[in-house]
Design a protein around this motif. Structure first.
Motif, PDB file in Angstrom:
ATOM      1  N   SER A 182      14.460  93.715  20.221  1.00  0.00           N
ATOM      2  CA  SER A 182      14.546  94.548  19.008  1.00  0.00           C
ATOM      3  C   SER A 182      13.345  95.474  18.857  1.00  0.00           C
ATOM      4  CB  SER A 182      14.701  93.667  17.770  1.00  0.00           C
ATOM      5  OG  SER A 182      13.572  92.832  17.598  1.00  0.00           O
ATOM      6  N   TYR A 183      12.139  94.956  19.135  1.00  0.00           N
ATOM      7  CA  TYR A 183      10.964  95.802  18.960  1.00  0.00           C
ATOM      8  C   TYR A 183      10.869  96.884  20.034  1.00  0.00           C
ATOM      9  CZ  TYR A 183       6.117  97.249  18.270  1.00  0.00           C
ATOM     10  OH  TYR A 183       4.989  97.989  18.059  1.00  0.00           O
ATOM     11  N   PRO A 184      10.970  96.545  21.345  1.00  0.00           N
ATOM     12  CA  PRO A 184      10.925  97.619  22.334  1.00  0.00           C
ATOM     13  C   PRO A 184      12.025  98.653  22.136  1.00  0.00           C
ATOM     14  CG  PRO A 184      11.449  95.505  23.375  1.00  0.00           C
ATOM     15  CD  PRO A 184      10.985  95.212  22.000  1.00  0.00           C
ATOM     16  N   ILE A 185      13.220  98.226  21.728  1.00  0.00           N
ATOM     17  CA  ILE A 185      14.296  99.196  21.492  1.00  0.00           C
ATOM     18  C   ILE A 185      13.957 100.103  20.320  1.00  0.00           C
ATOM     19  CG2 ILE A 185      16.678  99.388  20.645  1.00  0.00           C
ATOM     20  CD1 ILE A 185      17.402  97.069  22.499  1.00  0.00           C
ATOM     21  N   SER A 186      13.347  99.552  19.262  1.00  0.00           N
ATOM     22  CA  SER A 186      12.951 100.398  18.126  1.00  0.00           C
ATOM     23  C   SER A 186      11.884 101.402  18.552  1.00  0.00           C
ATOM     24  CB  SER A 186      12.448  99.537  16.962  1.00  0.00           C
ATOM     25  OG  SER A 186      11.207  98.920  17.267  1.00  0.00           O
ATOM     26  N   GLN A 187      10.963 100.993  19.462  1.00  0.00           N
ATOM     27  CA  GLN A 187       9.962 101.931  20.000  1.00  0.00           C
ATOM     28  C   GLN A 187      10.631 103.053  20.793  1.00  0.00           C
ATOM     29  OE1 GLN A 187       7.596  98.667  21.980  1.00  0.00           O
ATOM     30  NE2 GLN A 187       5.888  99.936  21.299  1.00  0.00           N
ATOM     31  N   ILE A 188      11.570 102.650  21.646  1.00  0.00           N
ATOM     32  CA  ILE A 188      12.255 103.630  22.496  1.00  0.00           C
ATOM     33  C   ILE A 188      13.014 104.638  21.639  1.00  0.00           C
ATOM     34  CG2 ILE A 188      14.111 103.918  24.175  1.00  0.00           C
ATOM     35  CD1 ILE A 188      13.277 101.134  25.293  1.00  0.00           C
ATOM     36  N   LYS A 189      13.727 104.153  20.625  1.00  0.00           N
ATOM     37  CA  LYS A 189      14.475 105.063  19.748  1.00  0.00           C
ATOM     38  C   LYS A 189      13.547 106.068  19.068  1.00  0.00           C
ATOM     39  CE  LYS A 189      18.382 102.045  18.553  1.00  0.00           C
ATOM     40  NZ  LYS A 189      19.045 101.310  17.436  1.00  0.00           N
ATOM     41  N   CYS A 202       6.216  99.979  26.071  1.00  0.00           N
ATOM     42  CA  CYS A 202       7.131  98.909  25.670  1.00  0.00           C
ATOM     43  C   CYS A 202       7.095  97.760  26.672  1.00  0.00           C
ATOM     44  CB  CYS A 202       8.564  99.436  25.588  1.00  0.00           C
ATOM     45  SG  CYS A 202       8.746 100.916  24.575  1.00  0.00           S
ATOM     46  N   HIS A 203       6.896  96.559  26.167  1.00  0.00           N
ATOM     47  CA  HIS A 203       6.934  95.378  27.027  1.00  0.00           C
ATOM     48  C   HIS A 203       8.331  94.789  27.036  1.00  0.00           C
ATOM     49  CE1 HIS A 203       6.452  90.885  27.582  1.00  0.00           C
ATOM     50  NE2 HIS A 203       6.075  91.391  28.744  1.00  0.00           N
TER      51      HIS A 203
END
Length: 916
Positions: A118-125, A274-275
């Motif tokens: 959830s966190y890496p995807i929110s960063q990517i978005k 992103c990790h």
């Protein structure tokens, strides 16, 4: 027109809702939601739903929670004939409808979208939605799914950036042994003797470029990419004068920590790092879903239904695959290939431990797996359990327990026990089953932990070690608008609010401390906690602090000087080991108005307090109480000192009353005190009846649910016998300003504004109710309130909410019995009396069925001797109903019914006398 039965209403609701249902929106089809929407008791709703399933009208999905949909609506939408009425899972139903999964897009397809990713995807978005995009680094072990996320990025851009059909993804894979010059020319192009070759950066203009294994880029290449990101252009190899511009969305994929793999200049120019967690860092639930997903892919490819042994599934979920998800996928392909060769002519295929590739079989312990593989599970029967879904299951368990508490099925102790069990399960899921690394959680956890430590020290309470971590996970989960938990809380906001209010009444001290924690978290993080967060905190405080005693008195030290008040307050709090003094420091020229403003702000933020003791350094401040809010008692002691503060504080800890604290402290310290203000009584509506307090509670909830919004009036369910005995001298009237009482006709209280349940159901004297709520509701809200009263206080609705028996059947019997009684008595009761008798007899029958009949009646023998005719008339009139329920009516119950009818005659006489 005939009124629809409750069963017909439920079917019509399902028929309507099922025509518009979405696969990711099943909350409208649970028993709780249907019960709430139609205002039908949960037990009756469940009964009718199961009857509709047996009638072949409704489809039941036996998941957690259970869902119900209209069979006819589904068949019309999907143009199929459903072969059965019960399904073990949503997936099984979808398979029959040939619509096996929701229309998920881009990142939503990722296992862990709402969990470890959830966190890496929110960063990517965030990086993709930024104007022209931001460069991104994805780092994680080999095989963790970095390239899969890159493909999702491409799809996300097509779906959300108005570039549909134009996003192209180029991939450059860097090799460890790649020659440096060739690498530079491949990336940036070259010019040599008039020959020009474009590099991949130039060719990717307007595209997305992923450089795979970017840790193998040479230092020279990294420096040049850093300059390109900084300035927006680069030069081809062999020509330092021609600048080449390229708008490219750049993604670098590496395997190790960025500071180890890439140089500092390049890292400075890439803001989004992103990790991607390894397979072992993922939760067990996510690893299980990955296993199921890969088997489902093979099932589709092989056209065989796959059954997996539990032992094999456990091995695949828990084994540490060196190549992470890639190795897991390869192993599952090999397993299916081995099994397929044995079952070429079968429709089903069993996969077992011995189908594992040889290198994995060699790593297994013989002792552990030597037993026969007896249990197999169909791959299609595995349910997808998002973290949010698991949370919802636990909180629905709590809400169901609350409904049982309202209906008097459970006691308060049992309700709290179920709530605490849910919290323990919550910890198991979030701390143990669902543990994964998330930098955002770590940062927020640190802030929340600081707040909890401050409150723990101030209030001398105990909280579990992982409380901050679990609360942080809840905050972050509910903070996402797409979160299942967030959507569920929104759907059940009214029920959650009622549950919280009940818990706050039961656990006032825990509620106060939870409010202080919530306020401090809001100050520290600017995040507002939800009602479920508060319930979670209250249950934690209750679990670990059994003897918690509330603090209803607080001290405030007012002193002139830079930090005089703070110094005394800090010293007293530290020596007493209790946080009971606040401090207000003020310059000598501070006007009284400013001090008053600060005091009133404190009072408004601490409305739970009954008393405030002001310790001041100047006699002139004694008169400050004349302009202080009168919502609580305020006492003032002058000539403040540390010893006086300690003396006052000790008595506050010992819970002495205000007068004792002030008088004894002043006597022991040679100073004087003054009580400045006395709090006003809280406005209240009291609900009582001659059946039981539990019925009063249900009536109270019906009345509160009729209000379009919460009002600042306390609703109190009160004991009828106490009021009948004490009348106006009851402590209720001393403690509260009772603005209205909902009571039976038999309770006479002159001077108390009141209405009866019968009056509300007849919509009589409704102006009395409206006048009570007019200071809190506008005209539209009053109209909405009246409409809600009509719906909630119909005879059918009242009985459905107040009795555990089938209300329609019971009302039919009661109607027939009352009509018979009027015939044999040759009397016609007033309409309000008939309604009252209906309610009285319904509860009477319930008491008889549940063997809780009222056996005590004053002068029962005299009644039996003097009213034998009435006793015979009642038994004759009620014979059919009593036989149906296999009960007998005690004379004591007949005596109470006689009183009710006698009240009817008294009313008629009064009305007749009033005419002359």
């Amino acid at each position: 027109m005939n009124q629809l039965t409750s069963k017909q209403q439920i079917y019509n609701y399902l028929q309507k809702m099922s025509q518009h249902f979405q696969l990711d929106r099943f909350s409208n089809f649970t028993t709780m939601t249907i019960s709430k929407e139609l205002n039908i008791s949960r037990s009756l709703t469940s009964q009718y739903l199961n009857e509709l399933v047996k009638d072949d009208l409704v489809v039941k999905i036996s998941s957690r929670p259970v869902y119900y949909l209209s069979k006819n609506a589904l068949e019309q939408i999907y143009h199929v004939v459903l072969k059965q009425n019960e399904y073990i899972s949503i997936h099984e139903l979808m398979q029959e409808l040939k619509y096996s999964s929701p229309d998920l897009k881009d990142f939503q397809k990722s296992v862990g979208y709402d969990g470890s990713l959830s966190y890496p995807i929110s960063q990517i978005k965030s990086a993709l939605l930024y104007p022209d995009g931001l460069p991104i680094i994805l780092y994680g072990e080999r095989g963790t799914g970095k390239m899969y996320l890159v493909s999702c990025m491409k799809e996300f851009c097509q779906n959300h950036l108005n570039e549909k059909g134009h996003i192209v993804l180029d991939v450059k894979k860097v090799s460890l042994h790649e020659e440096r010059t060739a690498q530079m020319e491949d990336l940036f192009g070259y010019e040599h003797n008039g020959e020009v070759k474009k590099g991949i950066l130039e060719n990717s203009d307007g595209k997305m470029l992923c450089i795979q294994d970017a840790q193998y880029l040479s230092d020279q290449a990294q420096e040049k990419i850093a300059d390109f990101l900084r300035y927006g252009y680069f030069c081809r190899e062999g020509n330092e004068y021609v600048r080449v511009q390229s708008k490219v969305r750049l993604v670098l994929c590496i395997e190790n920590e960025p500071r180890i793999s890439l140089n500092e200049n390049l890292l400075i120019n890439i803001p989004v790092i992103c990790h991607i967690p390894s397979l072992q860092e993922r939760s067990e639930d996510e690893r299980t879903r990955l296993v199921v997903h890969f088997f489902q892919e093979e099932q589709e490819r092989l056209k065989r239904k796959i059954l997996i042994s539990e032992k094999l599934c456990n091995f695949l979920v828990n084994h540490q695959f060196q190549g992470n998800i890639s190795d897991l996928q390869k192993s599952i392909k090999a397993i299916c290939a081995n099994a397929f060769s044995e079952t070429i002519h079968e429709e089903e295929m069993e996969v077992r431990i011995y189908h594992l590739p040889t290198h994995l079989l060699e790593q297994m312990s013989v002792d552990k797996y030597e037993k026969e593989e007896a249990t197999f599970v169909r791959i299609d029967s595995f349910e997808k359990h998002e973290l949010g879904e698991k949370m919802i299951q636990m909180w629905e368990q709590l809400l169901n327990a609350y409904v049982d508490l309202k209906n008097k099925v459970n006691s308060q102790a049992r309700f709290l026990e179920i709530g605490q069990d849910a919290v323990r399960h919550y910890y198991d899921v979030l701390v143990f089953e669902q543990s994964y690394h998330d930098a955002r959680i770590d940062a927020m956890n640190s802030l929340v932990m600081d707040v909890l430590n401050i409150v723990k020290n101030a209030k001398n309470i105990i909280l579990p070690v992982n409380c901050a971590y679990v609360l942080t996970r809840m905050i972050i989960s509910t903070g996402r608008n797409t979160s299942l938990l967030n959507q569920w809380e929104s759907n059940y906001s009214k029920d959650i609010q009622e549950c919280l209010q009940t818990m706050s009444d039961m656990m006032m001290n825990e509620s106060i401390i939870a409010d202080q924690i919530i306020k401090q978290i809001k100050t520290a993080t600017n995040v507002s906690l939800s009602n479920m967060n508060k319930i979670f905190l209250m249950l934690n405080i209750r679990m670990y602090n059994k003897e918690l005693q509330g603090q209803d008195t607080m001290g405030i030290i007012l002193s002139h000087g830079y930090s005089t008040a703070s110094s005394i307050a800090d010293a007293a709090n530290s020596l007493l080991n209790h946080y009971i003094f606040e401090a207000i420091d003020m310059p000598l020229d501070t006007p009284v108005e400013e001090i008053t403003k600060k005091l009133n702000e404190y009072i408004n933020n601490n409305m739970h307090l009954k008393n405030i003791i002001l310790l001041v350094d100047m006699g002139s401040l004694e008169e400050i109480g004349d302009v202080i809010s009168d919502t609580m008692n305020v006492g003032v002691i002058n000539n403040i000192s540390t010893s006086l503060a300690l003396n006052v504080g000790m008595k506050m800890i010992q819970h002495h009353d205000l007068e004792t604290i002030l008088s004894e402290s002043c006597e022991e310290n040679q100073c004087h005190y003054k009580i400045l203000s006395v709090a006003k009584k809280e406005k209240a509506i009291a609900i009582t009846n001659d059946v039981s307090v539990s019925v009063s509670e249900k009536l109270s909830h019906l009345l509160q649910n009729s209000l379009p919004k919460k009002v600042d009036i306390k609703f109190i369910e009160y004991d009828y016998d106490c009021l009948q005995k004490n009348k106006h001298d009851d402590p209720l009237f001393e403690k509260y300003d009772v603005v209205l009482m909902v009571k039976p006709l038999s309770l006479k209280l002159k001077g108390v504004r009141s209405v009866s349940l019968e009056d509300i159901m007849n919509f009589k004297d409704i102006d009395i109710l409206n006048s009570i709520f007019k200071p809190y509701l506008d005209e539209d809200e009053i109209e909405e309130f009246n409409q809600n009263l009509l719906k909630n206080f119909s005879i059918q609705s009242v009985m459905e909410n107040l009795t555990i028996l089938n209300p329609q059947k019971l009302l039919d019997f009661v109607s027939e019995s009352v009509q018979n009684l009027q015939l044999v008595m040759q009397k016609k009761f007033q309409s309000r009396t008939i309604i009252g008798i209906y309610i009285h007899i319904c509860f009477l029958v319930e008491r008889l069925v549940t063997k809780t009949a009222i056996e005590i009646y004053e002068n029962l023998d005299d009644f039996a001797n003097n009213h034998s005719d009435f006793i015979e008339q009642v038994n004759q009139s009620f014979d059919s109903m009593l036989k149906n329920y296999h009960v007998k009516m005690p004379i004591s119950e007949i005596a109470y019914l006689y009183e009710y009818i006698a009240d009817d005659e008294d009313e008629r006489k009064v009305a007749s006398d009033d005419e002359f």
